[in-house]
Design an enzyme around this catalytic site. Structure first.
Site, PDB file in Angstrom:
ATOM      1  N   ARG A  24       3.478  19.862   6.535  1.00  0.00           N
ATOM      2  CA  ARG A  24       4.288  19.646   6.294  1.00  0.00           C
ATOM      3  C   ARG A  24       5.395  19.736   7.012  1.00  0.00           C
ATOM      4  O   ARG A  24       5.622  19.516   8.009  1.00  0.00           O
ATOM      5  CB  ARG A  24       5.637  18.646   5.208  1.00  0.00           C
ATOM      6  CG  ARG A  24       3.928  17.641   4.556  1.00  0.00           C
ATOM      7  CD  ARG A  24       4.471  16.728   3.813  1.00  0.00           C
ATOM      8  NE  ARG A  24       4.710  15.029   4.282  1.00  0.00           N
ATOM      9  CZ  ARG A  24       6.355  15.325   5.074  1.00  0.00           C
ATOM     10  NH1 ARG A  24       7.080  16.325   4.187  1.00  0.00           N
ATOM     11  NH2 ARG A  24       7.024  14.687   4.914  1.00  0.00           N
ATOM     12  N   CYS A  37      -1.220  34.369  10.350  1.00  0.00           N
ATOM     13  CA  CYS A  37      -0.541  34.962  11.587  1.00  0.00           C
ATOM     14  C   CYS A  37      -0.200  33.809  12.257  1.00  0.00           C
ATOM     15  O   CYS A  37      -1.386  33.932  13.742  1.00  0.00           O
ATOM     16  CB  CYS A  37      -2.033  35.798  12.116  1.00  0.00           C
ATOM     17  SG  CYS A  37      -2.502  36.783  10.848  1.00  0.00           S
ATOM     18  N   GLU A  38       0.608  33.126  11.962  1.00  0.00           N
ATOM     19  CA  GLU A  38       0.811  31.873  13.399  1.00  0.00           C
ATOM     20  C   GLU A  38       2.334  32.106  12.696  1.00  0.00           C
ATOM     21  O   GLU A  38       3.128  32.098  11.658  1.00  0.00           O
ATOM     22  CB  GLU A  38       0.759  30.590  12.622  1.00  0.00           C
ATOM     23  CG  GLU A  38      -1.194  30.208  12.874  1.00  0.00           C
ATOM     24  CD  GLU A  38      -1.492  29.706  13.631  1.00  0.00           C
ATOM     25  OE1 GLU A  38      -0.021  29.641  14.433  1.00  0.00           O
ATOM     26  OE2 GLU A  38      -2.145  29.915  14.234  1.00  0.00           O
ATOM     27  N   TYR A  40       5.874  17.950  10.571  1.00  0.00           N
ATOM     28  CA  TYR A  40       6.500  16.878  10.809  1.00  0.00           C
ATOM     29  C   TYR A  40       8.087  18.112  11.233  1.00  0.00           C
ATOM     30  O   TYR A  40       8.900  17.348  11.016  1.00  0.00           O
ATOM     31  CB  TYR A  40       6.353  16.763   9.747  1.00  0.00           C
ATOM     32  CG  TYR A  40       5.632  15.586   9.347  1.00  0.00           C
ATOM     33  CD1 TYR A  40       4.529  15.007  10.495  1.00  0.00           C
ATOM     34  CD2 TYR A  40       4.891  15.721   8.628  1.00  0.00           C
ATOM     35  CE1 TYR A  40       3.569  14.556  10.093  1.00  0.00           C
ATOM     36  CE2 TYR A  40       3.665  15.267   7.953  1.00  0.00           C
ATOM     37  CZ  TYR A  40       2.929  14.556   9.123  1.00  0.00           C
ATOM     38  OH  TYR A  40       1.922  13.849   8.848  1.00  0.00           O
ATOM     39  N   GLU A  88       0.788  -1.319   0.089  1.00  0.00           N
ATOM     40  CA  GLU A  88       0.145   0.159  -0.464  1.00  0.00           C
ATOM     41  C   GLU A  88       1.055   1.170  -0.050  1.00  0.00           C
ATOM     42  O   GLU A  88       1.179   1.931   1.145  1.00  0.00           O
ATOM     43  CB  GLU A  88      -1.032   0.394   0.934  1.00  0.00           C
ATOM     44  CG  GLU A  88      -1.644  -0.721   1.724  1.00  0.00           C
ATOM     45  CD  GLU A  88      -1.918  -0.650   3.307  1.00  0.00           C
ATOM     46  OE1 GLU A  88      -3.171  -1.849   3.573  1.00  0.00           O
ATOM     47  OE2 GLU A  88      -1.638  -0.807   3.907  1.00  0.00           O
ATOM     48  N   PRO A  89       1.884   1.427  -1.514  1.00  0.00           N
ATOM     49  CA  PRO A  89       2.473   2.403  -1.248  1.00  0.00           C
ATOM     50  C   PRO A  89       1.924   3.978  -1.129  1.00  0.00           C
ATOM     51  O   PRO A  89       0.812   4.134  -2.096  1.00  0.00           O
ATOM     52  CB  PRO A  89       3.581   2.663  -2.740  1.00  0.00           C
ATOM     53  CG  PRO A  89       2.547   2.097  -2.891  1.00  0.00           C
ATOM     54  CD  PRO A  89       1.273   0.366  -2.800  1.00  0.00           C
ATOM     55  N   GLY A  90       2.120   5.247  -0.625  1.00  0.00           N
ATOM     56  CA  GLY A  90       1.433   6.447  -0.552  1.00  0.00           C
ATOM     57  C   GLY A  90       2.695   6.946  -1.694  1.00  0.00           C
ATOM     58  O   GLY A  90       3.124   7.617  -2.694  1.00  0.00           O
ATOM     59  N   ARG A  91       2.922   8.091  -0.211  1.00  0.00           N
ATOM     60  CA  ARG A  91       4.478   8.736  -0.372  1.00  0.00           C
ATOM     61  C   ARG A  91       5.299   8.142  -1.883  1.00  0.00           C
ATOM     62  O   ARG A  91       5.481   9.019  -2.778  1.00  0.00           O
ATOM     63  CB  ARG A  91       4.796   8.728   1.063  1.00  0.00           C
ATOM     64  CG  ARG A  91       6.397  10.278   0.743  1.00  0.00           C
ATOM     65  CD  ARG A  91       7.184   9.467   1.658  1.00  0.00           C
ATOM     66  NE  ARG A  91       6.240   9.873   2.927  1.00  0.00           N
ATOM     67  CZ  ARG A  91       5.730  10.494   3.891  1.00  0.00           C
ATOM     68  NH1 ARG A  91       6.207  12.094   3.210  1.00  0.00           N
ATOM     69  NH2 ARG A  91       5.275  10.338   5.226  1.00  0.00           N
ATOM     70  N   TYR A 117       0.684  13.969   0.421  1.00  0.00           N
ATOM     71  CA  TYR A 117       0.572  14.465   1.458  1.00  0.00           C
ATOM     72  C   TYR A 117       0.710  16.283   1.378  1.00  0.00           C
ATOM     73  O   TYR A 117       1.038  16.797   2.757  1.00  0.00           O
ATOM     74  CB  TYR A 117       1.355  13.837   2.963  1.00  0.00           C
ATOM     75  CG  TYR A 117       1.191  12.992   3.342  1.00  0.00           C
ATOM     76  CD1 TYR A 117      -0.042  11.966   4.188  1.00  0.00           C
ATOM     77  CD2 TYR A 117       2.385  11.926   3.039  1.00  0.00           C
ATOM     78  CE1 TYR A 117      -0.128  10.486   3.575  1.00  0.00           C
ATOM     79  CE2 TYR A 117       1.831  10.036   3.268  1.00  0.00           C
ATOM     80  CZ  TYR A 117       0.854   9.590   3.207  1.00  0.00           C
ATOM     81  OH  TYR A 117       0.711   8.677   3.327  1.00  0.00           O
TER      82      TYR A 117
END
Ligand code: PLP
Length: 403
Positions: A300, A329-330, A304, A261-264, A358
């Site tokens: 990301r 504003c962060e 992370y 089940e690869p995503g990335r 992602y």
């Protein structure tokens, strides 16, 4: 990949995501070929990039889908992924999601707790169906990746331990509404070390043998999850063929179909996020480059502390250290900190690489910012695959409630 970012910026404005569909094909084929010694199914993890055209492109290559919500299942079905290639995973499926998955008759529901197994049984009974299930085993192996994307330790919420899994297989075998056909494990994402994968696969393969001999349950699917890492910076990757070989070796003597089940791995490096420089400023001696993209578009780095390679296009002046930040504003709104970049000017284009996985799927409308346009490149042609959201789109579900 040669993409004319400037031309795309003129045609579609900024910021935008662009994905190279030929690269997606190449990645899919590499993995499919690695497993060709056996019956195998590559089920793309839709959450990595769920744009309908991306999923459709993979459907056309023959991919299945690994879904973590009924919404993702519907996306997969909508673009023609066969129902017998769709898996539904996740620790918190609602009754309604389980019911719909059973009605859609997908390949299997990947169950992550005893409580969930009971819900699936009950709902299958109501529908007078036999639910095909697999059980997600948590092998308690440290994948050595970022804690937020580590899933294979008992301290993580995912899957069940071996003894619980055995109880669940017994319960399934004794139920007329449950059909245990698979086993699953997925220990984390952005994995770059083969050893923990080998360790967990061996644990799970032994469990397959054990439940065959002790419980007389012959499983048909061995789902090794996803998690293969990609190059963001200078990572050394797991060799796809060694990976497949390790899986096949662990299954010696078993007649079982492998699911991966690869995503990335499939989409990560197909994508680039392109943004435009608005301003440069200095606070004291700290240099900031302010761009029109932000953390709501690509989360990301914020979530992370992830590294993405960044380039200012068509600039080769002297470089100096800076932070690349968005308009939100962060203070957490950044793409990179303390990286070397040339002096920029208003409207310079900046490419943020490895943004195909992602990226858009984690985008939000924070600060009432519309989500950006998505573009596909295929055979050197570009085409829009998602329109930029307008202000009208953003207020559409609220407007009618105004007093
Ligand atoms: C997220 C996820 C994947 C895909 O992970 P990648 O690291 O993108 O390959 C596969 N399987 C399950 C169950 C997942 O939750």
């Amino acid at each position: 990949m040669q993409i004319d970012f400037k031309k795309l910026a003129q045609k579609y404005q900024t910021p935008y995501y662009v994905y190279d569909f030929d690269y997606i094909t190449k990645q899919y084929e590499e993995l499919k070929n690695a497993f060709k010694a056996r019956k195998s199914l590559i089920s793309y993890a839709v959450k990595a990039n769920s744009n309908l055209s991306v999923v459709q492109h993979l459907a056309q290559q023959g991919a299945g889908a690994d879904c973590v919500s009924i919404g993702e299942v519907k996306r997969a079905l909508k673009v023609g992924i066969a129902k017998y290639k769709i898996i539904f995973s996740g620790v918190g499926k609602t009754d309604d999601e389980i019911r719909q998955a059973l009605e859609f008759d997908i390949l299997m529901i990947n169950v992550e707790s005893e409580a969930e197994l009971k819900r699936v049984e009950l709902i299958a009974e109501e529908l007078d169906k036999e639910a095909r299930i697999s059980i997600r085993v948590n092998p308690n192996v440290d994948p050595k990746t970022h804690p937020y994307i580590s899933t294979g330790l008992h301290e993580n919420k995912f899957g069940v331990d071996i003894n619980t899994a055995k109880r669940m297989y017994i319960m399934s075998k004794n139920s007329k509404n449950l059909d245990p056909i698979g086993i699953h494990c997925h220990i984390g994402s952005q994995l770059t070390d083969l050893e923990p994968i080998k360790e967990s696969i061996n644990i799970v393969a032994n469990l397959v043998r054990n439940i065959k001999s002790a419980l007389d349950i012959e499983l048909k699917f061995f789902d090794v999850g996803g998690g293969l890492g990609i190059v963001y910076d200078n990572e050394t990757l797991i060799d796809t063929y060694e990976y497949a070989q390790a899986v096949l070796d662990s299954l010696f003597g078993l007649d079982i179909t492998v699911i991966c089940e690869p995503g990335r791995f499939i989409v990560g490096n197909s994508g680039v996020f392109v943004t435009k420089v608005l301003y440069e400023k200095t606070n004291g001696d700290k240099r900031f480059v302010v761009v029109d993209g932000a953390m709501n578009d690509l989360l990301r780095p914020t979530l992370y502390d992830a590294y993405h390679k960044i380039e200012v296009l068509d600039k080769d002046s002297d470089q100096s250290k800076c932070n690349v930040v968005g308009p939100i504003c962060e203070s957490g709104d950044f793409f990179a900190k303390n990286i070397e970049l040339p002096k920029t000017e208003h409207n310079d284009l900046m490419a943020i690489y490895s943004a195909g996985a992602y990226g858009f799927t984690m985008a939000s409308n924070y600060n009432t910012r519309g989500r950006v346009a998505e573009i596909a490149i295929e055979n050197n042609d570009d085409r829009l695959i998602r329109k930029r959201e307008t202000f009208e789109d953003l207020i559409a579900l609220e407007e009618e409630y105004l007093k």
